[in-house]
Design a protein around this motif. Structure first.
Motif, mmCIF file in Angstrom:
data_model
loop_
_atom_site.group_PDB
_atom_site.id
_atom_site.type_symbol
_atom_site.label_atom_id
_atom_site.label_comp_id
_atom_site.label_asym_id
_atom_site.label_seq_id
_atom_site.Cartn_x
_atom_site.Cartn_y
_atom_site.Cartn_z
ATOM 1 N N ARG A 41 -5.588 -11.454 36.619
ATOM 2 C CA ARG A 41 -6.500 -12.185 37.515
ATOM 3 C C ARG A 41 -7.165 -11.233 38.505
ATOM 4 N NH1 ARG A 41 -5.244 -18.107 38.376
ATOM 5 N NH2 ARG A 41 -3.952 -18.652 36.602
ATOM 6 N N ARG A 53 -18.657 -3.271 29.740
ATOM 7 C CA ARG A 53 -18.500 -4.625 30.314
ATOM 8 C C ARG A 53 -19.449 -4.822 31.478
ATOM 9 N NH1 ARG A 53 -12.061 -5.864 30.044
ATOM 10 N NH2 ARG A 53 -11.667 -3.976 28.909
ATOM 11 N N TRP A 107 -9.811 -9.135 36.725
ATOM 12 C CA TRP A 107 -11.008 -9.938 36.463
ATOM 13 C C TRP A 107 -11.822 -10.095 37.744
ATOM 14 C CZ3 TRP A 107 -13.429 -10.586 32.243
ATOM 15 C CH2 TRP A 107 -12.770 -10.710 31.027
ATOM 16 N N THR A 108 -11.133 -10.381 38.843
ATOM 17 C CA THR A 108 -11.816 -10.558 40.128
ATOM 18 C C THR A 108 -12.569 -9.288 40.508
ATOM 19 O OG1 THR A 108 -10.151 -12.163 40.837
ATOM 20 C CG2 THR A 108 -11.470 -11.123 42.563
ATOM 21 N N ARG A 118 -6.997 -8.211 30.861
ATOM 22 C CA ARG A 118 -7.073 -8.118 32.320
ATOM 23 C C ARG A 118 -6.213 -9.160 33.023
ATOM 24 N NH1 ARG A 118 -10.843 -5.219 34.769
ATOM 25 N NH2 ARG A 118 -12.199 -4.017 33.407
ATOM 26 N N ILE A 152 -12.747 -18.457 32.700
ATOM 27 C CA ILE A 152 -13.018 -17.963 34.039
ATOM 28 C C ILE A 152 -14.390 -18.488 34.439
ATOM 29 C CG2 ILE A 152 -13.327 -15.905 35.474
ATOM 30 C CD1 ILE A 152 -11.706 -14.478 33.096
ATOM 31 N N ASP A 203 -11.391 -15.865 27.762
ATOM 32 C CA ASP A 203 -10.721 -14.603 27.469
ATOM 33 C C ASP A 203 -9.269 -14.712 27.897
ATOM 34 O OD1 ASP A 203 -10.256 -11.834 26.873
ATOM 35 O OD2 ASP A 203 -12.335 -11.424 27.401
ATOM 36 N N HIS A 227 -12.713 -8.348 26.140
ATOM 37 C CA HIS A 227 -11.580 -7.424 26.133
ATOM 38 C C HIS A 227 -11.753 -6.247 25.182
ATOM 39 C CE1 HIS A 227 -9.101 -9.618 22.757
ATOM 40 N NE2 HIS A 227 -10.272 -9.237 22.347
ATOM 41 N N ILE A 285 -6.141 -13.989 30.202
ATOM 42 C CA ILE A 285 -5.919 -13.823 31.636
ATOM 43 C C ILE A 285 -4.436 -13.549 31.810
ATOM 44 C CG2 ILE A 285 -6.145 -14.844 33.927
ATOM 45 C CD1 ILE A 285 -8.196 -16.850 32.570
#
Length: 99
Positions: A61, A9, A64-65, A59, A89, A31, A2, A33
């Motif tokens: 979900r 990233r 992140w995806t 972030r 994750i 991390d 993050h 979520i």
């Protein structure tokens, strides 16, 4: 993750994915979520703090995806204890069909 900009990233994750082996390797990230909707005050304030002090964000979900897919990973699971903002994750390399 993050504390980093999206560009950094992706660079970090690209180095990791280049060392992974399809069908064998897994990536586990611990991390924050954030819920896709109705984030609580704690998650919201933490996100604002990270935005102010770092070039990063907390972030959801969905975010992140999208991030992990952009470097060739697919999320297999979000391990998030009830009532907690921090979890794990689980991701693997996408195969040629995008699965």
């Amino acid at each position: 993750m993050h504390d980093w900009s999206d560009e950094n990233r992706r660079r970090i994750l690209s180095h990791i994915t280049s060392a992974m082996e399809k069908g064998y390797s897994k990536l586990l990230l611990e991390d924050h979520i954030v819920p896709d909707q109705n984030a609580g005050a704690r998650e919201t304030l933490l996100d604002m703090t990270v935005v102010v002090w770092c070039p990063g964000i907390e972030r959801t979900r969905r975010q992140w995806t999208e991030l992990l897919q952009s470097v060739g990973l697919v999320i297999r699971n979000f391990w998030l204890p009830e009532g907690h903002a921090k979890g794990v994750i689980e991701a693997e390399l996408l195969d040629a069909r995008g699965i």
